[in-house]
Design a protein around this motif. Sequence first.
Motif, PDB file in Angstrom:
ATOM      1  N   SER A 136      10.937  -1.381   3.763  1.00  0.00           N
ATOM      2  CA  SER A 136      10.173  -2.563   4.532  1.00  0.00           C
ATOM      3  C   SER A 136       9.244  -1.787   5.431  1.00  0.00           C
ATOM      4  O   SER A 136       9.344  -0.350   5.542  1.00  0.00           O
ATOM      5  CB  SER A 136      11.105  -3.273   5.444  1.00  0.00           C
ATOM      6  OG  SER A 136      11.696  -2.453   6.436  1.00  0.00           O
ATOM      7  N   LEU A 137       8.244  -2.322   5.751  1.00  0.00           N
ATOM      8  CA  LEU A 137       7.035  -1.438   6.983  1.00  0.00           C
ATOM      9  C   LEU A 137       7.994  -1.025   8.179  1.00  0.00           C
ATOM     10  O   LEU A 137       7.755   0.046   8.640  1.00  0.00           O
ATOM     11  CB  LEU A 137       6.268  -2.471   7.255  1.00  0.00           C
ATOM     12  CG  LEU A 137       5.171  -1.963   8.265  1.00  0.00           C
ATOM     13  CD1 LEU A 137       4.585  -0.718   7.798  1.00  0.00           C
ATOM     14  CD2 LEU A 137       4.295  -2.895   8.679  1.00  0.00           C
ATOM     15  N   ALA A 138       9.031  -2.003   8.702  1.00  0.00           N
ATOM     16  CA  ALA A 138       9.988  -1.623   9.778  1.00  0.00           C
ATOM     17  C   ALA A 138      10.591  -0.265   9.478  1.00  0.00           C
ATOM     18  O   ALA A 138      10.690   0.682  10.410  1.00  0.00           O
ATOM     19  CB  ALA A 138      10.595  -2.705  10.220  1.00  0.00           C
ATOM     20  N   ALA A 139      11.050  -0.255   8.268  1.00  0.00           N
ATOM     21  CA  ALA A 139      11.765   1.122   7.646  1.00  0.00           C
ATOM     22  C   ALA A 139      11.060   2.486   7.875  1.00  0.00           C
ATOM     23  O   ALA A 139      11.344   3.368   8.358  1.00  0.00           O
ATOM     24  CB  ALA A 139      12.512   0.785   6.751  1.00  0.00           C
ATOM     25  N   PHE A 140       9.954   2.013   7.274  1.00  0.00           N
ATOM     26  CA  PHE A 140       8.805   3.390   7.382  1.00  0.00           C
ATOM     27  C   PHE A 140       8.547   3.497   8.702  1.00  0.00           C
ATOM     28  O   PHE A 140       8.423   4.843   9.032  1.00  0.00           O
ATOM     29  CB  PHE A 140       7.736   2.638   6.520  1.00  0.00           C
ATOM     30  CG  PHE A 140       6.562   3.710   6.722  1.00  0.00           C
ATOM     31  CD1 PHE A 140       6.529   4.699   5.705  1.00  0.00           C
ATOM     32  CD2 PHE A 140       5.619   3.597   7.692  1.00  0.00           C
ATOM     33  CE1 PHE A 140       5.491   5.802   5.716  1.00  0.00           C
ATOM     34  CE2 PHE A 140       4.641   4.557   7.670  1.00  0.00           C
ATOM     35  CZ  PHE A 140       4.496   5.709   6.607  1.00  0.00           C
ATOM     36  N   ARG A 143       0.908   9.351  -5.582  1.00  0.00           N
ATOM     37  CA  ARG A 143       1.287  10.946  -5.654  1.00  0.00           C
ATOM     38  C   ARG A 143       1.732  11.327  -6.769  1.00  0.00           C
ATOM     39  O   ARG A 143       1.478  12.352  -7.154  1.00  0.00           O
ATOM     40  CB  ARG A 143       2.331  10.954  -4.412  1.00  0.00           C
ATOM     41  CG  ARG A 143       2.867  12.384  -4.554  1.00  0.00           C
ATOM     42  CD  ARG A 143       2.675  12.794  -3.113  1.00  0.00           C
ATOM     43  NE  ARG A 143       3.506  14.229  -3.013  1.00  0.00           N
ATOM     44  CZ  ARG A 143       3.111  15.329  -3.247  1.00  0.00           C
ATOM     45  NH1 ARG A 143       1.883  15.692  -3.517  1.00  0.00           N
ATOM     46  NH2 ARG A 143       4.150  16.368  -3.178  1.00  0.00           N
ATOM     47  N   ALA A 144       2.585  10.683  -7.570  1.00  0.00           N
ATOM     48  CA  ALA A 144       3.038  11.010  -8.958  1.00  0.00           C
ATOM     49  C   ALA A 144       2.036  11.114  -9.840  1.00  0.00           C
ATOM     50  O   ALA A 144       1.947  12.148 -10.585  1.00  0.00           O
ATOM     51  CB  ALA A 144       4.118   9.870  -9.409  1.00  0.00           C
ATOM     52  N   ALA A 200       4.074   9.850   1.176  1.00  0.00           N
ATOM     53  CA  ALA A 200       4.666   9.240  -0.081  1.00  0.00           C
ATOM     54  C   ALA A 200       6.305   9.502   0.050  1.00  0.00           C
ATOM     55  O   ALA A 200       6.936   8.722  -0.120  1.00  0.00           O
ATOM     56  CB  ALA A 200       4.143   9.895  -1.188  1.00  0.00           C
ATOM     57  N   SER A 201       6.727  10.410   0.477  1.00  0.00           N
ATOM     58  CA  SER A 201       8.255  10.546   0.660  1.00  0.00           C
ATOM     59  C   SER A 201       8.687   9.542   1.641  1.00  0.00           C
ATOM     60  O   SER A 201      10.099   8.909   1.365  1.00  0.00           O
ATOM     61  CB  SER A 201       8.742  11.897   1.181  1.00  0.00           C
ATOM     62  OG  SER A 201       8.252  12.220   2.446  1.00  0.00           O
ATOM     63  N   LEU A 202       8.149   8.990   2.946  1.00  0.00           N
ATOM     64  CA  LEU A 202       8.695   8.322   3.416  1.00  0.00           C
ATOM     65  C   LEU A 202       8.555   6.733   3.042  1.00  0.00           C
ATOM     66  O   LEU A 202       9.607   6.026   3.039  1.00  0.00           O
ATOM     67  CB  LEU A 202       7.770   8.048   4.960  1.00  0.00           C
ATOM     68  CG  LEU A 202       8.081   9.351   5.978  1.00  0.00           C
ATOM     69  CD1 LEU A 202       7.094   9.190   6.954  1.00  0.00           C
ATOM     70  CD2 LEU A 202       9.425   9.397   6.449  1.00  0.00           C
ATOM     71  N   TRP A 203       7.451   6.509   2.279  1.00  0.00           N
ATOM     72  CA  TRP A 203       7.312   5.141   1.762  1.00  0.00           C
ATOM     73  C   TRP A 203       8.293   5.089   0.538  1.00  0.00           C
ATOM     74  O   TRP A 203       8.862   3.947   0.087  1.00  0.00           O
ATOM     75  CB  TRP A 203       5.920   4.951   1.063  1.00  0.00           C
ATOM     76  CG  TRP A 203       5.132   4.359   2.168  1.00  0.00           C
ATOM     77  CD1 TRP A 203       4.065   4.931   2.852  1.00  0.00           C
ATOM     78  CD2 TRP A 203       5.078   3.118   2.738  1.00  0.00           C
ATOM     79  NE1 TRP A 203       3.279   4.280   3.718  1.00  0.00           N
ATOM     80  CE2 TRP A 203       4.180   3.153   3.988  1.00  0.00           C
ATOM     81  CE3 TRP A 203       6.018   2.188   2.823  1.00  0.00           C
ATOM     82  CZ2 TRP A 203       4.106   2.052   4.742  1.00  0.00           C
ATOM     83  CZ3 TRP A 203       6.079   1.030   3.743  1.00  0.00           C
ATOM     84  CH2 TRP A 203       4.966   1.037   4.667  1.00  0.00           C
ATOM     85  N   ALA A 204       8.617   6.141  -0.053  1.00  0.00           N
ATOM     86  CA  ALA A 204       9.520   6.332  -1.440  1.00  0.00           C
ATOM     87  C   ALA A 204      11.002   5.597  -0.863  1.00  0.00           C
ATOM     88  O   ALA A 204      11.576   4.951  -1.626  1.00  0.00           O
ATOM     89  CB  ALA A 204       9.633   7.449  -1.935  1.00  0.00           C
ATOM     90  N   ALA A 254       1.039  -1.208  -0.085  1.00  0.00           N
ATOM     91  CA  ALA A 254      -0.121  -0.066   0.131  1.00  0.00           C
ATOM     92  C   ALA A 254       0.789   1.080   0.037  1.00  0.00           C
ATOM     93  O   ALA A 254       0.650   2.296  -0.657  1.00  0.00           O
ATOM     94  CB  ALA A 254      -0.949  -0.038   1.409  1.00  0.00           C
ATOM     95  N   GLY A 255       1.884   1.162   0.649  1.00  0.00           N
ATOM     96  CA  GLY A 255       2.962   2.205   0.935  1.00  0.00           C
ATOM     97  C   GLY A 255       3.342   2.753  -0.497  1.00  0.00           C
ATOM     98  O   GLY A 255       3.571   3.914  -0.989  1.00  0.00           O
ATOM     99  N   LYS A 256       4.075   1.494  -1.110  1.00  0.00           N
ATOM    100  CA  LYS A 256       4.534   1.696  -2.458  1.00  0.00           C
ATOM    101  C   LYS A 256       3.608   2.315  -3.524  1.00  0.00           C
ATOM    102  O   LYS A 256       3.759   3.176  -4.182  1.00  0.00           O
ATOM    103  CB  LYS A 256       5.032   0.578  -2.982  1.00  0.00           C
ATOM    104  CG  LYS A 256       6.310   0.186  -2.174  1.00  0.00           C
ATOM    105  CD  LYS A 256       7.291   1.384  -2.019  1.00  0.00           C
ATOM    106  CE  LYS A 256       8.482   0.920  -1.319  1.00  0.00           C
ATOM    107  NZ  LYS A 256       9.891   2.151  -1.232  1.00  0.00           N
ATOM    108  N   TYR A 257       2.186   1.806  -3.231  1.00  0.00           N
ATOM    109  CA  TYR A 257       1.236   2.348  -4.281  1.00  0.00           C
ATOM    110  C   TYR A 257       0.796   3.623  -3.835  1.00  0.00           C
ATOM    111  O   TYR A 257       0.610   4.520  -4.868  1.00  0.00           O
ATOM    112  CB  TYR A 257      -0.211   1.361  -3.857  1.00  0.00           C
ATOM    113  CG  TYR A 257      -1.154   1.629  -4.625  1.00  0.00           C
ATOM    114  CD1 TYR A 257      -1.303   2.126  -6.040  1.00  0.00           C
ATOM    115  CD2 TYR A 257      -2.565   1.545  -3.955  1.00  0.00           C
ATOM    116  CE1 TYR A 257      -2.640   2.140  -6.755  1.00  0.00           C
ATOM    117  CE2 TYR A 257      -3.666   1.685  -4.818  1.00  0.00           C
ATOM    118  CZ  TYR A 257      -3.633   2.159  -6.008  1.00  0.00           C
ATOM    119  OH  TYR A 257      -5.009   2.391  -6.753  1.00  0.00           O
TER     120      TYR A 257
END
Length: 173
Positions: free
Chosen positions: A152-156, A86-87, A144-148, A78-81
């Motif tokens: 991983s979910l943990a990194a986010f 956003r783009a 969006a910048s954080l997910w970009a 979902a985050g990558k989506y």
Amino acid sequence: MEQLTELELECFQLRHGDGRADRCVDWAVERLRLDQEGDDLEVVLLASARGRDEVLPLAEVIIARYRGAQRLGEQFLAGKYIVELRAAYLAGRESAASLDAIFTRLYPALGYPDWLVMLSRNCEYAMDVADFEQPFEDEFRYIASLWAQADSLAAFERKYSREASSQHDAASV
């Protein structure tokens, strides 16, 4: 594995109602073109599948076979989506209204994650209340910048701040 990630992202979007089955088919056709299917019958079948009902089960089998327990998580997908959305939003291919429909489906499907609260709410309100347009823009850019950057979910989650999201509220503008 990057190629399988593409299929997982497309499959995620298809599962949640706004993906395009032809993108999964294109993925399989490309594997065949490059002779990377390794005689995988599901890849061959996917290359000739039509429509969501044919494509989704085949894509799911392929992902399960090659990823197994290492499947990408729903929140990560979902985050990558959201990065893609956003783009598309910045390019004018998505609007607050179209995004609201997507976020309205994703939010409960993901189990109401904290990181999606403010984005979903601000998007909904921005359609009717001008004071929420900038907070929506700010939160969308932030998430969006954080997910970009996250792999991983943990990194986010290490980077995400509920306090930062709370700053993207019409009351704090």
